[in-house]
Write an enzyme that holds these catalytic residues in place. Structure first.
Site, PDB file in Angstrom:
ATOM      1  N   CYS A   1     -32.232 -46.907  36.102  1.00  0.00           N
ATOM      2  CA  CYS A   1     -33.602 -47.410  35.904  1.00  0.00           C
ATOM      3  C   CYS A   1     -33.745 -48.818  36.463  1.00  0.00           C
ATOM      4  O   CYS A   1     -34.458 -49.655  35.875  1.00  0.00           O
ATOM      5  CB  CYS A   1     -34.025 -47.392  34.442  1.00  0.00           C
ATOM      6  SG  CYS A   1     -34.025 -45.747  33.736  1.00  0.00           S
TER       7      CYS A   1
ATOM      8  N   HIS B   1     -34.710 -53.826  34.436  1.00  0.00           N
ATOM      9  CA  HIS B   1     -34.916 -52.407  34.145  1.00  0.00           C
ATOM     10  C   HIS B   1     -36.394 -52.076  34.446  1.00  0.00           C
ATOM     11  O   HIS B   1     -37.257 -52.927  34.291  1.00  0.00           O
ATOM     12  CB  HIS B   1     -34.616 -52.213  32.656  1.00  0.00           C
ATOM     13  CG  HIS B   1     -34.544 -50.801  32.192  1.00  0.00           C
ATOM     14  ND1 HIS B   1     -35.662 -50.057  31.893  1.00  0.00           N
ATOM     15  CD2 HIS B   1     -33.482 -49.992  31.939  1.00  0.00           C
ATOM     16  CE1 HIS B   1     -35.286 -48.850  31.475  1.00  0.00           C
ATOM     17  NE2 HIS B   1     -33.969 -48.783  31.500  1.00  0.00           N
TER      18      HIS B   1
HETATM   19  N1  PMP Z   1     -34.148 -52.747  29.140  1.00  0.00           N
HETATM   20  C1  PMP Z   1     -32.858 -52.588  29.376  1.00  0.00           C
HETATM   21  C2  PMP Z   1     -32.054 -53.735  29.951  1.00  0.00           C
HETATM   22  C3  PMP Z   1     -32.252 -51.363  29.109  1.00  0.00           C
HETATM   23  O1  PMP Z   1     -30.948 -51.193  29.337  1.00  0.00           O
HETATM   24  C4  PMP Z   1     -33.037 -50.313  28.568  1.00  0.00           C
HETATM   25  C5  PMP Z   1     -32.447 -48.945  28.280  1.00  0.00           C
HETATM   26  N2  PMP Z   1     -31.614 -48.458  29.293  1.00  0.00           N
HETATM   27  C6  PMP Z   1     -34.393 -50.543  28.330  1.00  0.00           C
HETATM   28  C7  PMP Z   1     -34.913 -51.777  28.613  1.00  0.00           C
HETATM   29  C8  PMP Z   1     -35.282 -49.497  27.760  1.00  0.00           C
HETATM   30  O2  PMP Z   1     -34.917 -49.186  26.460  1.00  0.00           O
HETATM   31  P1  PMP Z   1     -35.487 -47.896  25.742  1.00  0.00           P
HETATM   32  O3  PMP Z   1     -35.300 -46.755  26.694  1.00  0.00           O
HETATM   33  O4  PMP Z   1     -34.628 -47.763  24.527  1.00  0.00           O
HETATM   34  O5  PMP Z   1     -36.913 -48.162  25.413  1.00  0.00           O
END
Ligand code: PMP
Length: 392
Positions: free
Chosen positions: A350, A114
């Site tokens: 993302c 991500h």
């Molecule tokens: N890492 C992963 C694997 C995710 O799926 C996400 C959220 N889509 C995040 C990090 C980021 O999390 P947050 O937006 O809740 O900070």
């Protein structure tokens, strides 16, 4: 084959009545127990923490710290190693900004990360190397072993991919990182709601996750870190609640975790997260994992029976299936599915570097939770048949 160990908790989720919600990997819907905990915290018990001398405030402080203990225990850690953050994103930024580099300027991540496990390292001045994936979309740990050098300060891998659902062999990742004197940070955002995590068994050095993907509220997440490492890390945000003594010439700071929690925290977020953790533990993560694994197998089989659908990721993915209807942009797929009352995510999730590796601009993604059931998969497949009719 119907697996009879399925969970039956759908009626506990008031917001998904008559809706096939297949976007739990983006954010989880909330069970009534969590909604009630949040409402009651504001309606009956609300006060600030750590400062008030009156009883209500001391009680709220006890509950805030009990939430910390619950979050730490959930992954097998100790409360003094658990920092509340806004979410996994802030947790990873905290490590990137405050971990002393010790002369090592590189970070090893993987091609499926991500953006929140790529960009914070870049902003903190690290060079980022990315481990390739195996043909079925797992992080290639043999390649990681070859790529890791003594210039790498830290290895950062997702425990479960938010796009492919691939599950990391986290213990092996830790052994590889440590063999070259590097640390291992695990992005556990997608794992904590779906897999029974124990950081002690893994041998991880940092573990990050978000409350809102674990059936809890938004705006609260956790960073677990080895206490000797946290001790070496300076504060990154200054303000109230993190200081020992403040003078104009110089200030001194509290020990972790308080050192990293400047300002009034997300008090009710912690209460809601605690309720979510209790809810999940009451079901048991092993049961949730088995439930979602059965649904993934069922969904992959059903999608395979539809002509012209490409499915990504490994067979035994954790609760997440990415796919494309050939020749149709996933945004169009998701729009038609929405008309059919089925919510899936479409886009790069993302994870733009991963999209390049897959050779696509975007995918559609169906992700499951404890409340998901066969009716969601049936609606998904009916919706995809409709997509194909529209684009025939
Ligand atoms: N890492 C992963 C694997 C995710 O799926 C996400 C959220 N889509 C995040 C990090 C980021 O999390 P947050 O937006 O809740 O900070």
């Amino acid at each position: 084959i119907r697996i009879n160990s399925r969970l039956d908790v759908r009626s506990q989720f008031p917001a998904i009545e008559n809706w096939h919600y297949l976007d739990s990997a983006a954010t989880a819907q909330k069970p009534q127990a969590v909604i009630d905990a949040i409402t009651n915290a504001y309606a009956c018990d609300y006060a600030t923490v750590h400062r008030g001398v009156y009883q209500r405030s001391s009680e709220m402080t006890v509950r805030y710290e009990a939430a910390r203990a619950a979050a730490a225990t959930l992954i097998g850690g100790a409360p003094n190693e658990l920092i509340f953050t806004r979410g996994a994103t802030e947790a990873i930024n905290l490590v990137a900004r405050t971990l002393p580099k010790n002369g090592r300027n590189r970070v090893l991540v993987s091609q499926l990360e991500h953006h929140s496990n790529i960009v914070p390292w870049q902003l903190a001045g690290f060079e980022v190397d990315a481990v390739p994936l195996t043909s079925d979309g797992q992080i290639d740990l043999d390649a990681a072993e070859v790529m890791l050098t003594e210039e790498h300060r830290i290895v950062g891998f997702a425990h479960v991919s938010n796009v492919l659902g691939s599950i990391l062999d986290a213990k092996r990742a830790a052994d590889i990182a440590h063999s070259k004197g590097a640390l291992l940070l695990i992005d556990g955002c997608q794992a904590v709601p779906r897999v029974n995590v124990n950081i002690g068994n893994i041998g991880a050095d940092f573990y990050a996750f978000s409350g809102h993907k674990l059936y809890g509220p938004t705006g609260i997440g956790c960073l677990w870190g080895r206490s000797d490492l946290l001790q070496q890390m300076p504060p990154w945000q200054g303000g109230g609640a993190m200081i020992d003594e403040v003078r104009f010439e110089r200030s001194t700071f509290l020990n972790p975790p308080a050192r990293f929690e400047a300002g009034t925290p997300h008090i009710v977020g912690a209460v809601g997260l605690h309720a979510a953790i209790d809810w999940v533990q009451n079901l048991s993560l092993d049961a949730i994992h088995a439930h979602e694994a059965a649904l993934v197998a069922e969904a992959r089989d059903a999608l395979r029976r539809v002509d012209g659908v490409t499915i990504y990721g490994p067979e035994d993915s954790a609760g997440i299936v990415s796919f494309n209807v050939n020749g149709v942009h996933p945004h169009d797929t998701a729009t038609i599915l929405d008309d059919a009352g089925v919510a899936v995510r479409a886009g790069h999730h993302c994870a733009q570097p991963l999209m390049r590796v897959l050779g696509v601009q975007a995918t559609a993604r169906a992700s499951f939770a404890a409340h998901s059931d066969t009716s969601d998969i049936e609606a998904l497949v009916r919706g995809i048949e409709q997509v194909k009719r529209v684009f025939a």
